[in-house]
Write an enzyme that holds these catalytic residues in place. Structure first.
Site, PDB file in Angstrom:
ATOM      1  N   GLY A  62      -5.267  -1.662  -4.499  1.00 53.87           N
ATOM      2  CA  GLY A  62      -4.463  -2.149  -5.506  1.00 53.87           C
ATOM      3  C   GLY A  62      -2.966  -1.270  -5.886  1.00 53.87           C
ATOM      4  O   GLY A  62      -2.398  -1.392  -6.881  1.00 53.87           O
TER       5      GLY A  62
ATOM      6  N   LYS B  17       9.137   1.948  -1.300  1.00 51.00           N
ATOM      7  CA  LYS B  17       7.898   1.610  -0.194  1.00 51.00           C
ATOM      8  C   LYS B  17       8.486   1.974   1.176  1.00 51.00           C
ATOM      9  O   LYS B  17       8.753   1.151   1.818  1.00 51.00           O
ATOM     10  CB  LYS B  17       7.590   0.089  -0.249  1.00 51.00           C
ATOM     11  CG  LYS B  17       6.685  -0.445   0.782  1.00 51.00           C
ATOM     12  CD  LYS B  17       5.151  -0.104   0.288  1.00 51.00           C
ATOM     13  CE  LYS B  17       4.241  -0.946   1.322  1.00 51.00           C
ATOM     14  NZ  LYS B  17       2.737  -0.296   0.939  1.00 51.00           N
TER      15      LYS B  17
ATOM     16  N   SER C 112       3.909  -2.717   6.443  1.00 49.18           N
ATOM     17  CA  SER C 112       3.333  -3.734   7.444  1.00 49.18           C
ATOM     18  C   SER C 112       2.772  -4.854   6.913  1.00 49.18           C
ATOM     19  O   SER C 112       2.686  -4.995   5.567  1.00 49.18           O
ATOM     20  CB  SER C 112       2.336  -2.912   8.386  1.00 49.18           C
ATOM     21  OG  SER C 112       2.555  -1.839   8.783  1.00 49.18           O
TER      22      SER C 112
ATOM     23  N   GLU D   5       5.209   3.966  -3.240  1.00 51.40           N
ATOM     24  CA  GLU D   5       4.003   3.460  -2.696  1.00 51.40           C
ATOM     25  C   GLU D   5       3.778   3.813  -1.262  1.00 51.40           C
ATOM     26  O   GLU D   5       4.206   3.610  -0.405  1.00 51.40           O
ATOM     27  CB  GLU D   5       4.124   2.102  -3.020  1.00 51.40           C
ATOM     28  CG  GLU D   5       2.588   1.437  -2.599  1.00 51.40           C
ATOM     29  CD  GLU D   5       2.791  -0.202  -2.538  1.00 51.40           C
ATOM     30  OE1 GLU D   5       1.829  -0.762  -1.912  1.00 51.40           O
ATOM     31  OE2 GLU D   5       3.728  -0.755  -3.140  1.00 51.40           O
ATOM     32  N   GLY D   6       2.573   4.280  -1.163  1.00 50.95           N
ATOM     33  CA  GLY D   6       2.127   4.666   0.263  1.00 50.95           C
ATOM     34  C   GLY D   6       1.727   3.289   1.139  1.00 50.95           C
ATOM     35  O   GLY D   6       1.803   2.309   0.663  1.00 50.95           O
TER      36      GLY D   6
ATOM     37  N   GLY E  61      -1.637   1.873   3.139  1.00 51.85           N
ATOM     38  CA  GLY E  61      -3.104   2.267   3.468  1.00 51.85           C
ATOM     39  C   GLY E  61      -3.627   3.443   2.421  1.00 51.85           C
ATOM     40  O   GLY E  61      -3.332   3.522   1.511  1.00 51.85           O
TER      41      GLY E  61
END
Length: 232
Positions: free
Chosen positions: A15, A38, A42, A116-117, A119
């Protein structure tokens, strides 16, 4: 210079995008110039405007002042696979300098940047570098999104330990209920509240159509005040 927070998750689909977008929207409502970043995405789609990632588009739409897509998402890959594999298939390398330049540009124009990373915490960028290495280089405080489901206690504690072992500050965590059939939800939350070394910033329930909902009421941004602007 803006404060920057890195949003990571206990796993893929924990999330991160929902929480990052909500953090941005909450900050904007508090009167802060706020950007979403971001750096690597992917699972994207080729459009008339080029390759676009749905998560990055959500962050772009929430950011104020408005940003160009390329400012939000420097590296966009079509297949929904690990970034280092996607980069190899595309015949390119992910350059951490490009990530840092993008972050620096956003920090120069905003009060807060939420990054935001991709994974989980240890996702690789190459055979020799992980995304967490870049976060450590940039000395960002980290916000952990706990995807609440079976196994989340182990995932959350291991991720928090890794973040601290990297010498970074865990600024807070958010519980996001990804499995509505999770047993002993309150017991799980109580354990995390007791043992995670950071404040709980909020709980997001399982909701249909969650990507389009206003979730700002579920977060307590005041708990980030010690590490960011006092007006946030």
């Amino acid at each position: 210079m803006a404060n920057a927070f890195f949003v990571t998750g206990t796993d893929t689909d924990a999330g991160k995008t929902v929480v990052t977008r909500t953090l941005i929207e909450s900050s904007v409502r508090a009167g802060q110039k706020t950007a979403g970043f971001k750096p690597i995405a992917s699972g994207s789609t080729l459009t008339a405007y080029g390759m676009r990632n749905a998560d990055a588009l959500f962050l772009q739409a929430a950011s104020q002042p408005e940003l160009q897509y390329e400012e939000v998402n420097p590296y966009t890959f079509e297949p929904p696979i690990a970034p280092h594999i996607a980069a190899k298939q595309a015949g390119i390398s992910i350059d951490p300098v490009r990530l840092s330049e993008g972050l620096s540009k956003l920090k120069s124009k905003n009060d807060v940047v939420f990054v935001e990373g991709a994974g989980g915490w240890r996702v690789p960028l190459s055979d020799t570098m992980k995304l967490s290495d870049w976060v450590k280089q940039e000395e960002m405080a980290v916000i952990l999104v706990v995807g609440v489901k079976l196994g989340c206690l182990n995932h959350a504690m291991l991720t928090a330990e890794a973040i601290q072992n990297d010498g970074l500050t865990l600024a807070g965590w958010v519980a996001n209920l990804v499995d509505p059939d999770t047993h002993c939800y309150e017991d799980n939350l109580k354990y995390l509240e007791t043992y995670l070394p950071a404040p709980k910033l909020g709980e997001i329930p399982y909701l249909p159509g969650i990507a389009k909902r206003d979730l700002t009421a579920y977060l307590n941004m005041a708990l980030l005040a010690p590490t960011t602007s006092s007006s946030l």
